[in-house]
Design a protein around this motif. Sequence first.
Motif, PDB file in Angstrom:
ATOM      1  N   ARG A   1       2.711   8.365 -79.534  1.00 20.12           N
ATOM      2  CA  ARG A   1       2.452   7.024 -78.499  1.00 20.12           C
ATOM      3  C   ARG A   1       2.308   7.739 -77.214  1.00 20.12           C
ATOM      4  O   ARG A   1       2.409   7.165 -76.160  1.00 20.12           O
ATOM      5  CB  ARG A   1       3.407   6.157 -78.474  1.00 20.12           C
ATOM      6  CG  ARG A   1       3.692   5.701 -79.781  1.00 20.12           C
ATOM      7  CD  ARG A   1       2.701   5.166 -80.442  1.00 20.12           C
ATOM      8  NE  ARG A   1       1.970   4.151 -79.866  1.00 20.12           N
ATOM      9  CZ  ARG A   1       0.654   3.573 -80.208  1.00 20.12           C
ATOM     10  NH1 ARG A   1       0.155   3.977 -81.269  1.00 20.12           N
ATOM     11  NH2 ARG A   1       0.041   2.742 -79.585  1.00 20.12           N
TER      12      ARG A   1
ATOM     13  N   GLN B   1       8.463   0.538 -69.723  1.00 22.89           N
ATOM     14  CA  GLN B   1       7.578   0.377 -70.707  1.00 22.89           C
ATOM     15  C   GLN B   1       6.598   1.574 -71.164  1.00 22.89           C
ATOM     16  O   GLN B   1       6.050   1.875 -72.249  1.00 22.89           O
ATOM     17  CB  GLN B   1       6.552  -0.644 -70.452  1.00 22.89           C
ATOM     18  CG  GLN B   1       7.135  -2.057 -70.883  1.00 22.89           C
ATOM     19  CD  GLN B   1       6.199  -3.249 -70.333  1.00 22.89           C
ATOM     20  OE1 GLN B   1       5.000  -3.166 -70.493  1.00 22.89           O
ATOM     21  NE2 GLN B   1       6.629  -4.346 -70.254  1.00 22.89           N
ATOM     22  N   LEU B   2       6.737   2.586 -70.114  1.00 22.43           N
ATOM     23  CA  LEU B   2       5.697   3.943 -70.559  1.00 22.43           C
ATOM     24  C   LEU B   2       6.422   4.482 -71.442  1.00 22.43           C
ATOM     25  O   LEU B   2       7.577   4.409 -71.847  1.00 22.43           O
ATOM     26  CB  LEU B   2       5.947   4.769 -69.401  1.00 22.43           C
ATOM     27  CG  LEU B   2       5.051   4.514 -68.266  1.00 22.43           C
ATOM     28  CD1 LEU B   2       5.098   5.463 -66.865  1.00 22.43           C
ATOM     29  CD2 LEU B   2       3.441   4.341 -68.448  1.00 22.43           C
TER      30      LEU B   2
ATOM     31  N   GLN C   1      -2.000   1.595 -69.945  1.00 16.68           N
ATOM     32  CA  GLN C   1      -0.488   1.382 -69.678  1.00 16.68           C
ATOM     33  C   GLN C   1      -0.648   0.246 -68.679  1.00 16.68           C
ATOM     34  O   GLN C   1      -1.295   0.072 -67.546  1.00 16.68           O
ATOM     35  CB  GLN C   1       0.074   2.551 -69.285  1.00 16.68           C
ATOM     36  CG  GLN C   1      -0.039   3.808 -70.177  1.00 16.68           C
ATOM     37  CD  GLN C   1       1.021   3.566 -71.416  1.00 16.68           C
ATOM     38  OE1 GLN C   1       1.691   2.995 -71.257  1.00 16.68           O
ATOM     39  NE2 GLN C   1       0.455   4.277 -72.509  1.00 16.68           N
TER      40      GLN C   1
ATOM     41  N   SER D   1      -5.684   7.723 -75.782  1.00 18.54           N
ATOM     42  CA  SER D   1      -4.902   6.463 -74.886  1.00 18.54           C
ATOM     43  C   SER D   1      -5.053   5.124 -74.795  1.00 18.54           C
ATOM     44  O   SER D   1      -6.194   4.680 -75.264  1.00 18.54           O
ATOM     45  CB  SER D   1      -4.890   6.974 -73.441  1.00 18.54           C
ATOM     46  OG  SER D   1      -6.132   6.978 -73.044  1.00 18.54           O
TER      47      SER D   1
END
Lengths: 473, 245
Positions: A42, A156-157, A62, A59
Amino acid sequence: MSATAAEKTFDELTLGESVQLEDLVDRAALAEMTKSFFDLFRIPLKIFSESGVLLADASEPQALYTYLGTLRQARGALQDVVGTVKAINPGRDGEVTHPDATGAAYRIVAISYDGRRIGRLILGPFLPHNVTEVPRSLNELDPEIDKTKARALLFQLPRAREETVAQIARHLKRTLDLILFSGHKSLLTTNMHLSAVREGYRELQEKNQKLQQAYDRLKELDRLKSNFLATVSHELRTPLTSIIGYSEMLFEGIAGDMSEEQREFVRTIHEKGEQLLELIKGLLDLSKLESGTMNMRKRNVDVAPLVEDVAATLQPAARKKGVELSVDIDGPLTGLWGDPDRLRQVLLNLSENALKFTPPSGQVTLLARNTSMEAAADQEAAGFVLLGTRRPAVELRVADTGIGIPNSERVRVFDAFYQVDSSSTREQGGTGLGLSIVKRLVEAHDGTVRIEDNTPKGTVFVVTIPCRRATIA
Amino acid sequence: MKLDFATRELTIKLVYYGPALSGKTTNLQALHRIASPDATGRLMTLETRDDRTLFFDLLPLTFQDQSGLSVRLKVFTVPGQVIHASTRKLVVQGSDGIVFVADSRLSETQNNADSFMDLKENLKEHGMNLRQLPLVIQFNKRDMPDVRSDEEIAKLAAQGREPVYLAVATRGSGVVESFIGLLHLTWSALDAEHDLNRKFGFDSDAFLAEVAQKLGAKKKLPELLSACVGGALDVLRPEEAAPLR
C-alpha cells in the motif's frame, strides 16, 4: 539521435556505455510489477528512467493530498515538493529519505546496473512510524487549513517503519536487477543474432564482389595471356622452327652433299636452335610462375609412379653417358598435395641437371620418402608455442656424384640465368633457367628446396613438399 | 578501452580466445567464483542447449583505485566452434588484451593452431595485430592424460614472445595467474599509449595487487607474475613496435 536498441553497436551494449532502463524493461510488465508491490504494501511507487521519464506509477490518490490540493497556498507548496523529490540525487547506488511538509516521507532509491545509475524509484508518500503528532509544518501549509480534517487525513496515509521501507526498497531493487539482467541478456542475444546475420550477409556480399572482380580480372588476364602466348609462339617459334627444320634438312643432305666441316656447322646450328626453343619454353614457364598465372591443378599425387616415370624418361640419356640411374622409394607415399605435371617437371629438371653434371661411371639416385617439415616461420613471431609444430611432408632427393656446388653458391643457383661457373656452361650446356623454375614451382607448393653435400662427392637436391593439412573446418 | 574523464571511469575489454571446449568459459566461471562480491557482477552466459557458448560470456569486474579512478574490466569469451566465426570477429573487436586458452592435449595441437590463426585473421580485419595487442597463452587441462609435457611447453615458450601459463581451470589453478599476467601487460600497454599512470596519479602495481587480492589470490604480486614460463612481461612501446605490415 534516437538510436533504437537494435542499432547500438556491440561495444555500446556490452561495455555498458548506453544501457537504458527503457531498453531493458517492458513498460507494461513494469507497471504490472509495481502495481503488485503497491497492492502488497500500500505504499505508492513510481519508477523514473535516468532521463526523468516516468516509466511506472502505482498509487491511489491520497485524501490528504486531494484536500491540500484544494487550498491555493498548500497546492503551490506541494507542487514544489514533488519537484524537489524528483530532483534528489541518491548517488550512484544509494538511497535517501526525504520528508515533506505534511510529515510524510519519500524514499528515493537509485536503480543501478553494471555500476551505473540508470533510473530512480520513489516510494511514498508514507507516514513514518515515529510520526505520532501532526507536525507544525502541516498546519502552517495554508492559512485556511482545517486542522482537524488535516490531522484525520494525515493518519489515513499508509504508515510504515523506515526500516521496512528500506527493506521493501532493497527487495524491489533486487527484483528489478534480475529483470534488468534478463532484459540485458536477451537484448544482447537478439543483437548478436542480428549482427551474426548481418555479418554473414556482408561477408557474402564481399565475397560476391571479390568473385566478380576476380572473374573480370581473370577474363582480362586470359585475354592478355592469350595475346602474349600467341605473339611469342608466332614471333619466336615460327622462325625458329624454320631454322631447325632447314638445318636438319641441310644436315641430312637434302640440298646436296656437304663437306664434313659444313655438316658440323649445320649440326651446331640445329643443336643451338633446339636449345633456343627450350629456352623460350622455360621463359614462358618462368613468366607464368612470376605473374602467378601458372595453372596449378592440385590433387592427391601418387609419388612412386611419378619418380619411376622420370627415371624411365632419362634412362636412355643416362645409359648413353654411362651414368647409373637408380630409384629408391621408401614406404607408401600418400597424401602429397600438388600438381603432378609440375612436380614431374621439378623432378625432371633436377634429374637432368644431375645427369648433366655427373661424369661417366658416376651415379644419379632419385629417392622419395615420408618426412615432416616445420611449419613456415610466422611473420609476427607470435604464438610460436602453438604454431611451431611439424606437419607431414614428402621428401624427394636427387643425388649425384658430380662436381658439387660450393656452399657460397647454394642460394644463388636458384636465381634465373645464374651459373656457378660460366665456363662449365659452354661445356655442359643449359639455359640457367631450370633451377629457378624448380624453386618457384616448389614454392608454389608451399615446399622448400635445399642443397646438401653428397658423400664422398657430388650434390643432393632435397625438395620437401608438405602433405595436405588436415583441417577441422 | 574507453575513458570517461568526467566520471573518472576506465573501461577495459579483455577477451578469452581459443578452440572449442578448451575451457574459456570455465576460466570466467572460476574468476567469478573467487572474485569478491563487491568487485564482480553477474556472469552473463549466452549459451546453447548443449552447454556450449553460443555467442559469448561476459563477466564484469569493477575495481576502485586509491586515486579515485574506477576501472571496469569487461571479460569476454568467444564461442570456440568453427562455425561461429562472425561472432568471434565481433567480440574480438576493440579488445585491449587476449588470453589464448589452449587445450594441452596433444590431440588438440592442430585445433589450437587453427584457432590461433583464426584469432590473427580476425584481428587483422579490425586493423589490429599481435605485435601491439597484449597476449598471454594459457595451456589449460594440465590434469588430462596425453598432454604436452611441461618441459616441452617451457622449451617452446622460451622461443616465443608472449608469457605462457599452465592451468587447470576446473580447479581454478593458474586462472588468476593468467588473468593478472594479462592485466599487467594490458595496463602497461595502455599506460605506454595514454600515459594513464601520470594523468591519474595511478599506481599500477598497487592496483594489480588489489585486483589479485579481490580475486582471492594467496600469493604476492611478483610471485603471481612470475608464474609464467617463457615470454616477456614487459611491453613494447608503440614507437618501438614495427609498423603494421
